[in-house]
Motif scaffolding. Structure first.
Motif, PDB file in Angstrom:
ATOM      1  N   THR A   1      21.130  -8.079  34.454  1.00  0.00           N
ATOM      2  CA  THR A   1      21.928  -7.505  35.537  1.00  0.00           C
ATOM      3  C   THR A   1      21.141  -6.359  36.195  1.00  0.00           C
ATOM      4  O   THR A   1      20.486  -5.576  35.504  1.00  0.00           O
ATOM      5  CB  THR A   1      23.306  -7.019  34.975  1.00  0.00           C
ATOM      6  N   GLY A   2      21.151  -6.344  37.508  1.00  0.00           N
ATOM      7  CA  GLY A   2      20.491  -5.257  38.238  1.00  0.00           C
ATOM      8  C   GLY A   2      19.005  -5.452  38.482  1.00  0.00           C
ATOM      9  O   GLY A   2      18.377  -4.636  39.153  1.00  0.00           O
ATOM     10  N   ALA A   3      18.432  -6.563  37.988  1.00  0.00           N
ATOM     11  CA  ALA A   3      16.975  -6.734  38.127  1.00  0.00           C
ATOM     12  C   ALA A   3      16.568  -7.248  39.513  1.00  0.00           C
ATOM     13  O   ALA A   3      15.427  -7.060  39.930  1.00  0.00           O
ATOM     14  CB  ALA A   3      16.462  -7.684  37.048  1.00  0.00           C
ATOM     15  N   GLY A   4      17.486  -7.893  40.212  1.00  0.00           N
ATOM     16  CA  GLY A   4      17.150  -8.378  41.563  1.00  0.00           C
ATOM     17  C   GLY A   4      17.277  -9.886  41.743  1.00  0.00           C
ATOM     18  O   GLY A   4      16.645 -10.453  42.639  1.00  0.00           O
ATOM     19  N   LYS A   5      18.101 -10.545  40.913  1.00  0.00           N
ATOM     20  CA  LYS A   5      18.263 -12.009  41.016  1.00  0.00           C
ATOM     21  C   LYS A   5      18.850 -12.417  42.377  1.00  0.00           C
ATOM     22  O   LYS A   5      18.370 -13.362  42.988  1.00  0.00           O
ATOM     23  CB  LYS A   5      19.209 -12.532  39.912  1.00  0.00           C
TER      24      LYS A   5
END
Ligand code: ATP
Length: 323
Positions: free
Chosen positions: A49-53
């Motif tokens: 979550t939050g990585a940029g998917k």
């Protein structure tokens, strides 16, 4: 029999889109040949979550004429858009999204089998229109359920004795947006503060129902991070029509801070679990390309993102489509 399918790289960018247009170098139509007997091609974007998917899925969809299928089990529902980090309409840049914000919030929890059949219908339908299906989302057990050739609904693939199958029913190109632990931890904590500033508290207040909070079994969106944490808070301080934060006493402020702290903590636990599961899938034979988004997240720079993540992803997807 040969089926000719065309994935056009094109600009699908409406005026409200916050992203820059795709670079001209990728505006070349790519014609690929697919044998009907061969497996459907699918791009799968993974990451904590939050990585940029979501960002990568839209960037690739605008370049390869893709459509996105959500695989985050909290984002199937039509509610809690802030708490579940649903991609906003402007951020979608006109790219069609499937299984996103579609289910009523009080619907029964979608099972892995139901997701497998709904998402595979979406894949067939997207591919039949000559578009590229892109799966994006953080529920790795659902991604596993969708992609494996033989799915057993009674088995948890990530249990203490992992049973991950590497026999897949689609031709998959896996991209993993990864971020170093310390940068991700810092980013997630900041993101929770931003979510609170952009209305997460009010969203959770209007979602609050004392009947649900008393129930010991939570299902569906009622499990989303933020709901249990703030249910405890609202149990003591029921939501009112107007919240004048200045009038809160110390105890109330402390209870609020405690709930936010728990959200940060649980978000971090989720991120760690997601990374662990991606690594388990990888070591079980899934060919997952790892992309390092640490520098781009640290610098919060679109330019670094394009150079470090997007350029490399476009190369990988082009190669995959042409093979
Ligand atoms: P499990 O087997 O524990 O269900 P999973 O990989 O199948 O794991 P996840 O998608 O990791 O499922 O979700 C596990 C939990 O993490 C959810 O029940 C919820 O509490 C939280 N969660 C996941 N995604 C989100 C989200 N987008 N917003 C808020 N909470 C989330």
């Amino acid at each position: 029999q040969e089926l000719t399918s065309t994935f056009f790289s094109r600009s699908l960018v409406p005026t409200t889109c916050t992203r820059p247009r795709p670079r001209p170098t990728s505006v070349v139509p790519m014609t690929i040949c697919m044998d009907q007997s061969r497996k459907e091609k699918v791009v799968v974007i993974m990451g904590a979550t939050g990585a940029g998917k979501s960002r990568l899925s839209v960037d690739l969809a605008t370049r390869f004429s893709g459509e996105i299928i959500n695989s985050d089990k909290m984002q199937f529902y039509n509610g809690l858009e802030i708490a579940t980090n649903q991609i906003t309409i402007p951020e979608r840049c006109g790219v069609p999204h499937h299984l996103l914000g579609e289910l009523p919030v009080n619907d029964n929890e979608l099972t892995a089998s139901e997701f497998r059949s709904l998402a595979s219908e979406s894949i067939s339908e997207i591919a039949s229109r000559g578009k590229l299906p892109i799966i994006a989302g953080g529920s790795n057990s659902f991604v596993h359920a969708l992609l494996v050739e033989r799915f057993d609904p009674g088995t948890n693939p990530f249990s203490s004795k992992p049973s991950i199958s590497s026999e897949l029913r689609y031709d998959c190109c896996f991209l993993w947006v990864d971020v170093s632990v310390s940068v991700l931890h810092h980013h997630l904590s900041k993101r929770v503060d931003q979510m609170m500033d952009s209305g997460m508290f009010e969203e959770l207040a209007s979602f609050y129902d004392p009947r649900n909070s008393r129930s010991t079994v939570r299902t569906g969106i009622h499990k989303a991070i933020g709901v249990p944490e703030f249910d405890r808070y609202f149990g003591v301080y029921p939501p009112e029509k107007s919240h004048n934060v200045c009038e809160w006493d110390q105890a109330r402020k402390a209870a609020y801070e405690e709930a936010v702290h728990e959200i940060k903590d649980n978000t971090w636990q989720l991120a760690k679990k997601q990374i662990e599961r991606i690594m388990m899938l990888r070591s079980s034979g899934w060919e997952i390309h790892r992309l390092d988004a640490t520098a781009s997240l640290r610098a919060s720079s679109r330019e670094v993102w394009e150079k470090n993540i997007l350029k490399e992803s476009v190369k990988i997807v082009k190669r995959f489509l042409l093979k």
